[in-house]
Design a protein around this motif. Structure first.
Motif, PDB file in Angstrom:
ATOM      1  N   UNK A  63       0.956  -1.417   0.018  1.00 64.65           N
ATOM      2  CA  UNK A  63      -0.396  -0.261   0.215  1.00 64.65           C
ATOM      3  C   UNK A  63       0.656   1.067   0.054  1.00 64.65           C
ATOM      4  N   UNK A  64       1.897   1.244   0.705  1.00 68.71           N
ATOM      5  CA  UNK A  64       2.954   2.698   0.778  1.00 68.71           C
ATOM      6  C   UNK A  64       3.358   2.584  -0.596  1.00 68.71           C
ATOM      7  N   UNK A  65       4.352   1.889  -1.200  1.00 67.23           N
ATOM      8  CA  UNK A  65       4.826   1.911  -2.346  1.00 67.23           C
ATOM      9  C   UNK A  65       3.283   2.299  -3.462  1.00 67.23           C
ATOM     10  N   UNK A  66       2.180   1.770  -3.280  1.00 68.90           N
ATOM     11  CA  UNK A  66       1.041   2.679  -4.118  1.00 68.90           C
ATOM     12  C   UNK A  66       1.666   4.111  -3.771  1.00 68.90           C
ATOM     13  N   UNK A  67       0.921   4.529  -2.733  1.00 68.22           N
ATOM     14  CA  UNK A  67       0.958   5.659  -1.888  1.00 68.22           C
ATOM     15  C   UNK A  67       2.225   6.672  -2.256  1.00 68.22           C
ATOM     16  N   UNK A  68       2.949   6.673  -2.430  1.00 65.97           N
ATOM     17  CA  UNK A  68       4.337   7.005  -2.601  1.00 65.97           C
ATOM     18  C   UNK A  68       4.666   6.992  -4.131  1.00 65.97           C
ATOM     19  N   UNK A  69       3.797   7.032  -5.036  1.00 69.66           N
ATOM     20  CA  UNK A  69       4.175   6.537  -6.350  1.00 69.66           C
ATOM     21  C   UNK A  69       3.529   7.950  -7.265  1.00 69.66           C
ATOM     22  N   UNK A  70       4.559   9.143  -7.048  1.00 67.53           N
ATOM     23  CA  UNK A  70       4.122  10.003  -7.571  1.00 67.53           C
ATOM     24  C   UNK A  70       3.090  10.229  -9.454  1.00 67.53           C
ATOM     25  N   UNK A  71       3.559   9.161  -9.827  1.00 64.97           N
ATOM     26  CA  UNK A  71       2.998   9.314 -11.443  1.00 64.97           C
ATOM     27  C   UNK A  71       1.481   9.339 -11.129  1.00 64.97           C
ATOM     28  N   UNK A  72       1.072   8.487  -9.754  1.00 66.89           N
ATOM     29  CA  UNK A  72      -0.262   8.079  -9.109  1.00 66.89           C
ATOM     30  C   UNK A  72      -1.431   9.319  -9.249  1.00 66.89           C
ATOM     31  N   UNK A  73      -2.901   9.321 -10.435  1.00 74.39           N
ATOM     32  CA  UNK A  73      -3.245  10.171  -9.154  1.00 74.39           C
ATOM     33  C   UNK A  73      -3.987   9.679  -8.445  1.00 74.39           C
ATOM     34  N   UNK A  74      -5.246  10.329  -7.446  1.00 71.36           N
ATOM     35  CA  UNK A  74      -5.474   9.463  -6.779  1.00 71.36           C
ATOM     36  C   UNK A  74      -6.978   9.036  -7.376  1.00 71.36           C
ATOM     37  N   UNK A  75      -7.188   8.368  -8.737  1.00 65.38           N
ATOM     38  CA  UNK A  75      -8.047   7.361  -8.902  1.00 65.38           C
ATOM     39  C   UNK A  75      -7.555   6.175  -9.025  1.00 65.38           C
TER      40      UNK A  75
END
Length: 195
Positions: A63-75
């Motif tokens: 989960x933390x890897x996903x949340x720290x991915x700056x290329x991902x927006x909220x959705x």
């Protein structure tokens, strides 16, 4: 050896249930002595606790890897978290089912350790939901804590019914869940706002 004992425990707890599996069953399956088991674990309950902790710690890291991915927006972040939770039914099915089904057999001390990790996952998800509210993606009048519990309840409950080998692929289930969260289920042309 410790990992092998955990893998055997996962297999037998999943197949027969925690209560119906004894330490003798585990060592017999492995072809080792009880002394080997007790060198690594003080009890069957401690083994169950370690299985739970291993599972929740891994998904918190994911989960933390996903949340720290700056290329991902909220959705995209929300999609990836829901996908990860549901996809784990396929990739880590027995561990995921033990995590949801067998936690009632943990003693209070062990439950507290796992509760803290679960709470960390929930807090991380809530922080993401709050970002969605602040960005205007989610309605401002919605409470982030209730939305978070709704999202996690919906995804966690899928362990009881989702068949990874069934006719609906995991990606489609995730799309439906995400659409429900972001857009609701009503057809605006057919439903009045009389609530």
């Amino acid at each position: 050896m410790k990992q092998k004992i955990m893998e055997t425990g996962i297999h037998l707890f999943h197949q027969n249930g925690f209560k119906s599996t004894s330490v003798q069953d585990i060592v017999q399956e492995m072809g080792v002595t009880k002394g080997t088991f007790y060198y690594y674990f003080s009890s069957k309950e401690e083994l169950l606790k370690d299985i739970h902790l291993s599972y929740i710690e891994e998904i918190v890291i994911q989960q933390e890897v996903i949340l720290k991915n700056n290329s991902y927006d909220f959705t995209k972040k929300l999609y990836e978290i829901i996908f990860m939770l549901i996809n784990n039914i396929q990739s880590k099915g027995p561990s995921a089912r033990i995590f949801t089904r067998e936690n009632r057999h943990l003693n209070e001390k062990h439950v507290e350790e796992i509760k803290e990790k679960r709470a960390q996952f929930r807090r991380n998800t809530q922080k993401l939901v709050e970002e969605g509210i602040n960005q205007g993606v989610i309605k401002k009048e919605f409470r982030a804590d209730i939305l978070t519990l709704g999202i996690l309840g919906m995804t966690n409950w899928s362990y009881y019914w989702f068949n990874p080998d069934g006719e609906v692929p995991v990606e489609k289930v995730v799309e439906i869940f995400l659409d429900m969260v972001l857009n609701g289920i009503s057809n605006p042309e057919k439903v009045s706002n009389s609530i």
